[in-house]
Design a protein around this motif. Structure first.
Motif, PDB file in Angstrom:
ATOM      1  N   GLY B 582       0.822  -1.199   0.000  1.00  0.00           N
ATOM      2  CA  GLY B 582       0.000   0.000   0.000  1.00  0.00           C
ATOM      3  C   GLY B 582       0.855   1.247   0.000  1.00  0.00           C
ATOM      4  N   TYR B 583       1.895   1.206   0.812  1.00  0.00           N
ATOM      5  CA  TYR B 583       2.762   2.367   0.948  1.00  0.00           C
ATOM      6  C   TYR B 583       3.436   2.690  -0.380  1.00  0.00           C
ATOM      7  CZ  TYR B 583       6.012   5.559   3.192  1.00  0.00           C
ATOM      8  OH  TYR B 583       6.696   6.682   3.558  1.00  0.00           O
ATOM      9  N   ALA B 586       0.910   3.772  -3.298  1.00  0.00           N
ATOM     10  CA  ALA B 586       0.362   5.122  -3.233  1.00  0.00           C
ATOM     11  C   ALA B 586       1.444   6.153  -3.526  1.00  0.00           C
ATOM     12  CB  ALA B 586      -0.260   5.358  -1.861  1.00  0.00           C
ATOM     13  N   GLY B 587       2.530   5.734  -4.116  1.00  0.00           N
ATOM     14  CA  GLY B 587       3.598   6.661  -4.448  1.00  0.00           C
ATOM     15  C   GLY B 587       4.294   7.074  -3.178  1.00  0.00           C
ATOM     16  N   PRO B 588       5.331   6.354  -2.758  1.00  0.00           N
ATOM     17  CA  PRO B 588       5.897   6.557  -1.428  1.00  0.00           C
ATOM     18  C   PRO B 588       6.255   8.025  -1.195  1.00  0.00           C
ATOM     19  CG  PRO B 588       7.395   5.319  -2.847  1.00  0.00           C
ATOM     20  CD  PRO B 588       6.097   5.365  -3.537  1.00  0.00           C
ATOM     21  N   GLY B 589       5.534   8.633  -0.302  1.00  0.00           N
ATOM     22  CA  GLY B 589       5.810  10.034   0.028  1.00  0.00           C
ATOM     23  C   GLY B 589       6.977  10.093   1.003  1.00  0.00           C
ATOM     24  N   PRO B 590       7.283  11.268   1.458  1.00  0.00           N
ATOM     25  CA  PRO B 590       8.373  11.380   2.447  1.00  0.00           C
ATOM     26  C   PRO B 590       7.946  10.739   3.752  1.00  0.00           C
ATOM     27  CG  PRO B 590       7.260  13.481   2.151  1.00  0.00           C
ATOM     28  CD  PRO B 590       6.660  12.543   1.151  1.00  0.00           C
ATOM     29  N   LEU B 703       6.857   3.713  10.785  1.00  0.00           N
ATOM     30  CA  LEU B 703       5.505   4.267  10.760  1.00  0.00           C
ATOM     31  C   LEU B 703       5.293   5.197  11.953  1.00  0.00           C
ATOM     32  CD1 LEU B 703       3.368   1.186   9.647  1.00  0.00           C
ATOM     33  CD2 LEU B 703       4.000   3.192   8.309  1.00  0.00           C
ATOM     34  N   ALA B 706       6.943   8.363  11.274  1.00  0.00           N
ATOM     35  CA  ALA B 706       6.172   9.143  10.309  1.00  0.00           C
ATOM     36  C   ALA B 706       4.985   9.816  10.984  1.00  0.00           C
ATOM     37  CB  ALA B 706       5.693   8.239   9.174  1.00  0.00           C
ATOM     38  N   ARG B 710       4.315  14.237  12.190  1.00  0.00           N
ATOM     39  CA  ARG B 710       3.250  14.942  11.468  1.00  0.00           C
ATOM     40  C   ARG B 710       2.313  15.582  12.476  1.00  0.00           C
ATOM     41  NH1 ARG B 710       4.872  11.444   7.764  1.00  0.00           N
ATOM     42  NH2 ARG B 710       4.361  11.828   5.566  1.00  0.00           N
TER      43      ARG B 710
END
Lengths: 507, 943
Positions: B582-583, B586-590, B703, B706, B710
């Motif tokens: 999934g990570y 979804a286009g691994p973001g920062p 995770l 991350a 945020r």
């Protein structure tokens, strides 16, 4: 639209259980009366809910009178109402089958039973992701308690596995909720549906990881291969009425998949739309195939029933994975029928005695063979999906819905070939148990067949017949349900627009 | 409605025989016959309508969403088959009355028979093709029950299973085919579908549809190579063989081919598959039949052969073929059912159906013999009997058939089939009825009672009458049936004995004489047969089923018995893999968010190092249970310090009290367990587990990193803002717990209660039975001389009231300051646990006034009642209210309704801890007493 009755399916079992523990724990007869009354009330409530939900208007209930999304909200739509009804019916059946027999073989049976119902009702009604977690916990711990009911080394051993696997599931659930909350800032599912498409691009990967973690949790619950290993030992060891009630536990997983991946990560979820969809259909096929292999391989009736349950989950997940309105409606129909069939088979296995400590493998049944054989024949027909029972109808609905699917070339052969293998498996086991008996012995009836379980299995068969006869009417309702689930705008609107009852807080 | 009744009456009537048998066998038979008779009567009322060209029908919606409807129609084809089924059914019922033995359950038999009859009539009258599949499968099921009727015989069980599986497989294929057919044609109703043949034949899905439907038809009608089940179905009682496995059920496939003839036939595919299958079946089965010594087996293979003949005729795709097929269905049903019943009579009266042990019955059983010889002559295709007529028509058709460019193929093999048919018929007649009389029959044969031969006589007279006057007796019926099957006008045809000197006449004559010649050369033929490979269908079938079961056991066995560690590894790997997928997808973001990191202070780093050290130690010492527990509690402590560091005093308090309570309870539990865990895993296993744990740990850490870097806007902003004005408390954590999300808390205290009840129930059962005996054998290690040191006792007793006051204080202040019901409950529980530890279970238990069960039940009740109270004011569950009251001496105090809820929480928590403790202690108390007693008995320990 707010509805004050929505809290009742939760308050009734919770307070029943509390009262059972507080005041009635020394009076088995009064426990039975109260527990029975409570289960009946819950079923009546579910009937009422089904009638109410039929107008297509989702009902909401703001707990603590806090506005959504800040407090917890209960939501009743068609889907929730159907699941509640199924739970109610199954609860009545399982409780009746346990009365005077299994409920005496250990402590707190009725309290744990009610708590399990609380967990089920809560999981189906809640509109909040974290609250869903709480009800999963209630479900897990109550089911663990019920699974151990009756004691014995076998139950303890498989119970340990059950609880270990499910605790991993709970942990992952928490991780998933944490990730989803971190990237969206909310837990209310309707609110999530609004926020998920708006999540910043830098947070999407995190949210996607959370979404799929959540999917594995639900997959474990629904015994999706390869996360299913806990089911056969656990259900096989549980007391038959408990296993019968557990038939709906896998559907909680399937329900959650349907709910979360249509509402939160459904078609309108922007970049994350349909994130779990590519996994459901292949996993469903795998589950169906492996479950069927298990049916073929089984040496005892209980193994057969457990793997038949897994195989039926595969069929159900295939239908869910079709992600069309037809597929979803077919999935719901199949869920109804397979739950009733599994429950019936578990109870029957208990009556035959294979589920008991006095394992009687391959020697044939002696007590009341004719009736039990008849039950087995009918339930097997339903389980393998032969006409004229509901299993067949579920199967043609799924086949028709699956004709247009991109993976149709796999869905049709999978369903048709596994059906044949299921016929072989059920025929072998049935012949071994009921027919492979010397003439004189088959007629001897040393123990009379227990009255209540007999009535319950008979009742379940009547329900299966009714489900088949009124398939058209039922499918009208289920098609509307699928429609409602796939177009969640109404649901979201009902939750987020709902008005509180008067000003909150102190006066 | 009348049409539906024709189908439903046998189903409804099926409940009658099991009841009627109480009134005797004759009543039971009469009742069953009455049911069939009633259905037949209803059918007959439709005859005029059908013959005048109308098609009576009925349609009731069943499942319109899937195209399934409860719809029936009667046209010529349906009428013909339904009539056949019911008439022969009636004869079979009478015959079965005398055939079944005293010990056979007649009620059950007739019940199954009627179920079959209803299903069969359902097939031929269904308008809806899915409904047809429903009845189709029902015939498989009822046939299974009938073949397995004598289920104490292994052959019956094997035969029943085989029939069910083969025809069940065909049924599934048919279901697929019908779904496709309905999809292509746009309708599932035959009456509409039959007019859409062109649409179907031009569809790209035509070939798969055709193959699936043919699989259904061929398995049911025992076409090569699916014919294997039919001979084994002969384990059924003879009335069943006569009815299902010669006259009706096996014709369902032929019926289906005829029914769908307008839609599916006329293509090269149809011709190539169907006619060839029919031809091969006809010849191969006739060849096998010739060598069968068991009368029923001979007849069974003969049936297969004749079914092949009908299939071949339909496969030609010509209207004449259809006419011949329909006519042969009728003829075959009459002579074959009669022959089966005769075989049953022979078996019944002579005690064997082995041809080698029979012979000369003509004199002993004149009636039976005459009837059997007449019908066998028909089977052989002797002129003046009905079998001759349809066989002649078959040969005529075959003579014109060019298959794959080969004009000789069909004429020669069709003649060969006819020849073999004549040969086995002659062999049957010669070896059973003619020839010299023997002295060694197992039983003394004589003619059976009238009821048993009368049904045969009825059929035999039909054989003769049709044979003599085909056009008058059967012409209209065949014409009506065939035209319904063809779906249009038929070419001119005339059923007659004499058609002139046609090729068919020569072929027929050659077949008859050749058949007799074969019999003359029988012994050399048999040698030829023995030299040929003879695969046994049953062995092959059972071998493949057993192989299937073995391989699934192998697959499951190699997957399922991995034990818990393997299963958990699979679950963890799947979970991690999906999350990673999934990570990445979804286009691994920062990974890191935008929030700045906190400075690494010395206490924080120290805590972190302690945590790491503890984790390392636990890997090293996990086998020592006590050490592991202590190290785990260190981890818990560091976590609570971390909460404190991040300004979460409520969490820190909760964490530390939970830590204490669980440590105490685990210590008690450890007392009952061995000191160390067994070393179960190999080094490789340990390394694998270590790698997995490290990978997943790193993933979770990433995770967590991350998430912590945020800062999204969340709903807690609302909670913080509204805590005081709307929730009436300044401690937002507590307001969230008891108010904003009080419902979660309600759920969680229930989780706690359930846990306590489960522990109680579990250990209660441990005090009985096997577990109890094991507890008695436990030996406790030598421990400190004084189990209850005076100092500890005094201190804990003094501390008790203080702790209680602290607990109540923490409970009451919770709404505004760190504290609350949960923490207070834990504090009080710790104080009480200390009493048990310091002064002993017995001492403490005697002084405990409160029952733990009551505390749990009462706590949940109180919390629930507090939630319900708001309902009285028209507010939802758990709506809180608060107010400020002036109390003399204390001044202004605040009371919130949520406090009542919190008190419920408090009691539940205390009750849970006490109940868990009490239950554990009870087990230990028992064990300790037991060990003391044994010590006293053996005189080893001090009293």
């Amino acid at each position: 639209m707010s509805n004050p009755w929505l809290i009742m399916p939760l308050v009734v079992p919770a307070l029943t259980a509390a009262l059972l523990v507080l005041a009635l724990r020394r009076s088995p007869s009064r426990q039975r009366v109260l527990s029975g009354a409570s289960v009946l009330v819950q079923m009546m409530l579910a009937v009422g809910f089904c009638l109410a939900a039929a107008d297509g208007e989702p009902r909401t209930y703001l707990l603590g009178n806090w506005p959504a999304p800040f407090g917890i909200v209960l939501v009743l739509d068609r889907l929730a109402a159907i699941m509640l009804l199924l739970t109610g019916v199954l609860a009545v059946c399982a409780l009746l089958a346990a009365l005077e027999t299994w409920d005496r073989r250990g402590r707190h049976f009725h309290a744990l039973f009610q708590f399990l119902l609380l967990g089920l009702n809560g999981a189906f009604l809640t509109g909040d992701l974290f609250n869903l977690f709480v009800f999963f916990e209630v479900l897990l711990i109550a089911s663990y308690g019920l699974m151990l009911h009756g004691g014995g080394a076998r139950r303890l051993k498989s119970g340990f596995m059950y609880v270990a696997v499910n605790l991993i599931g709970s942990t992952v659930f928490l991780f998933a909720v944490g990730l989803i909350y971190a990237s969206t800032g909310t837990l209310n599912m309707a609110d999530l549906a609004v926020k998920v498409p708006q999540v910043a691009a830098s947070d999407q990967a995190l949210l996607a990881a959370g979404a799929l973690l959540l999917f594995t949790v639900f997959a474990i619950k629904s015994a999706m291969v390869p996360l299913h290993w806990w089911l056969p030992p656990a259900y096989g060891a549980a007391a038959p009425p408990v296993a019968a009630l557990f038939a709906i536990m896998t559907k909680v997983g399937a329900y959650s998949i349907i709910r979360v991946y249509t509402l939160v990560f459904g078609a309108d979820a922007g970049p994350l739309a349909g994130i779990a969809v590519p996994w459901i259909l292949p996993a469903g096929i795998l589950t169906l195939v492996l479950g069927t292999i298990g049916v073929l391989a089984s040496r005892a009736l209980l193994d057969l029933v457990c793997y038949a349950l897994i195989s039926s989950m595969g069929t159900l997940l295939i239908a869910v994975g079709l992600t069309s309105a037809d597929g979803l409606a077919a999935a719901l129909y199949y869920a109804l029928q397979s739950t009733l069939v599994s429950a019936g088979l578990f109870l029957l296995a208990g009556m035959i005695g294979e589920g008991d400590e006095r394992q009687d493998r391959g020697a044939g049944v002696r007590n009341g063979a004719g009736l039990l054989a008849g039950f087995y024949f009918v339930l097997a027909i339903a389980a393998v999906g032969m006409p004229p029972l509901a299993g067949f109808i579920g199967k043609i609905l799924i086949l028709e819905a699956g004709r247009a699917a991109s993976l149709a070339s796999a869905v049709w052969p999978a369903i048709l070939v596994t059906s044949l293998l299921m016929i072989i498996g059920f025929a072998r086991t049935g012949i071994r148990i009921f027919w492979n008996v010397p003439v004189g012995e088959a007629l001897a009836v040393p123990h009379p067949v227990a009255m209540l379980p007999t009535l319950v299995v008979g009742g379940l068969i009547v329900l299966l017949v009714a489900l088949a006869i009124f398939a058209g009417t039922v499918m009208d309702g289920l098609a509307a349900t699928a429609e409602q689930v796939l177009k969640p705008r109404h649901y979201i609107g009902a939750v987020l627009r709902d008005q509180r009852a008067g000003p909150a807080g102190g006066e | 409605m009348r049409i539906a009744l024709i189908v439903l009456i046998p189903f409804i009537g099926a409940v009658i025989p099991p009841l009627a048998i109480r009134a005797g066998r004759n009543v039971c038979t009469a009742a069953t016959a009455a049911v069939t008779g009633l259905a037949l009567l209803l059918l007959l009322t439709d005859v005029p309508a059908v013959f005048s060209g109308r098609v009576p029908g009925l349609r009731v919606d069943w499942l319109p969403q899937a195209g399934l409807s409860f719809s029936f129609f009667i046209d010529g084809l349906g009428l013909f088959f339904a009539g056949l089924i019911l008439v022969i059914g009636l004869l079979i019922i009478i015959y079965a009355r005398f055939y079944l033995g005293r010990t056979d359950s007649m009620g059950r038999f007739f019940c199954y028979l009627l179920l079959f009859q209803g299903s069969m009539v359902g097939i031929v009258l269904s308008d809806n093709i899915l409904l047809l599949v429903v009845f189709w499968e029902l015939t498989s099921l009822s046939s299974f029950l009938l073949i397995g009727y004598w289920h104490h015989l292994p052959a019956s069980r094997a035969g029943a299973r085989m029939a069910l599986i083969v025809t069940g497989a065909g049924g599934l294929a048919l279901l697929g085919g019908m779904l496709l057919l309905g999809h292509i044609a746009g309708t599932f109703e035959l009456s509409e579908l039959l007019t859409r043949g062109e649409v179907v034949k031009s569809s790209p899905l035509y070939l798969p549809t055709l193959i699936l439907i043919l699989l259904g038809a061929f398995t049911k009608s025992a076409q090569f190579p699916f014919h294997v089940w039919l001979p084994h179905a002969m384990a059924a009682p003879t009335p069943v063989s006569a009815y299902l496995h010669s006259a009706t059920m096996v014709k369902a496939g032929v019926f289906l081919l005829a029914r769908l003839w307008p839609v599916l036939s006329g293509t090269p595919e149809w011709f190539l598959i169907v006619s060839a299958t029919g031809l091969v079946t006809m010849v191969v089965a006739a060849w096998i039949a010739l060598f069968k010594d068991d009368l029923k087996a001979l007849l069974a293979f003969s049936t297969v052969s004749h079914l092949g003949l009908m299939t071949m005729l339909l496969g030609f795709g010509t209207p004449f073929g259809v006419i011949a097929a329909v006519f042969h269905v009728l003829n075959h049903a009459t002579f074959k059912a009669a022959l089966f019943m005769s075989a049953g009579i022979v078996d019944h009266e002579a005690g064997t159906r082995d041809i080698r042990r029979l012979g000369g019955l003509r004199r002993l059983m004149p009636v039976t013999s005459s009837l059997a010889i007449v019908t066998a002559a028909s089977m052989a295709g002797v002129p003046l009997f009905n079998g001759f007529l349809s066989k002649e028509m078959m040969l005529e058709e075959a003579a014109h058939t060019v298959y794959a460019g080969q004009a000789w193929l069909f004429p020669i093999f069709a003649t060969a089939g006819a020849l073999l048919s004549a040969a086995y018929s002659a062999r049957l007649v010669w070896c059973v009825f003619l020839g010299p009389k023997r002295q060694d029959y197992p039983r003394h044969p004589h003619d059976p009672p009238l009821g048993m031969w009368l049904p045969v006589a009825v059929l035999a007279s039909a054989v003769v009458v049709i044979g003599l006057m085909p056009a008058i007796v059967a012409g209209a019926l065949v014409e009506r049936t065939a035209s319904a099957a063809v779906g249009g006008a038929l070419p001119q045809f005339h059923l007659a004995i004499w058609h002139g000197l046609t090729p068919a006449l020569f072929m027929s004559g050659f077949a008859l004489t050749g058949g007799l010649a074969l019999l003359w050369a029988y012994s050399s033929l048999e040698r030829l047969r023995l030299a040929l490979p003879r695969p046994d269908g049953m062995t092959l079938f059972q071998g493949s089923v057993a192989g299937l079961v073995r391989s699934s056991r192998f697959v499951l066995g190699s997957l399922a018995d991995g034990g818990l560690p393997r299963d958990l590894a699979v679950i963890v790997l799947t979970t991690a893999g999906l999350a990673l997928a999934g990570y990445v997808q979804a286009g691994p973001g920062p990974l890191a968010g935008t929030r700045a990191a906190l400075p690494a202070t010395i206490p924080a780093v120290t805590g972190w190092l302690v945590l790491l050290l503890a984790c390392g130690l636990i890997v090293r010492h996990h086998y020592d249970r006590l050490a592991a527990l202590i190290i785990i509690s260190v981890i818990g402590l560091v976590v609570s310090l971390a909460f404190l560091q991040f300004s979460a005093p409520d969490l820190a308090l909760t964490q530390i009290s939970v830590e204490i309570v669980t440590t105490i309870l685990l210590l008690l539990a450890l007392n009952l367990l061995p000191r160390t865990t067994p070393d179960e895993s190999s080094t490789a296993g340990k390394l694998g587990a270590g790698a997995l744990a490290t990978t997943v740990g790193v993933g979770v850490a990433a995770l967590a990193y991350a998430v912590m870097t945020r800062g999204t806007e969340t709903i807690s902003d609302y909670h913080i803002e509204q805590s005081k004005p709307a929730g009436g408390g300044t401690n937002v954590v507590n307001v969230i717990l008891v108010d904003f999300r009080g419902f979660d808390t309600f759920g969680e205290i229930i989780v706690l209660s359930i846990a306590a009840l489960t522990i109680f129930a579990l250990l209660d059962s441990a005090l009985h039975g096997a577990a109890r005996r094991r507890i008695r054998t436990l030996r406790f290690l030598p421990r400190a001389g004084d189990p209850h040191p005076l100092l500890l006792t005094v201190v804990t007793r003094v501390l008790l009231p203080l702790s209680l006051v602290v607990g109540i204080y923490v409970l009451l202040r919770g709404h505004n300051m760190p504290g609350g019901g949960f923490i207070a409950g834990l504090i009080v529980a710790i104080a009480l646990l200390m009493q048990y530890m310091a002064s002993g279970y017995v001492w403490a238990h005697r002084r405990a006034r409160m029952d733990a069960h009551a505390m749990i039940g009462g706590g949940v009740m109180l919390a629930g009642a507090a939630g319900l109270a708001s309902l009285a004011f028209g507010r939802p569950f758990l709506t809180s209210t608060f107010g400020y009251f002036h109390v003399p001496l204390f001044g202004e105090i605040e009371l919130a309704s949520a406090m009542a809820f919190d008190i419920g929480v408090f009691f539940t928590v205390v009750g849970t801890c006490i109940l868990s403790l009490a239950t554990l202690s009870r087990v230990e108390e028992r064990a300790e007493q037991a060990s003391k007693q044994t010590q006293v008995k053996t005189g080893t320990g001090a009293p």
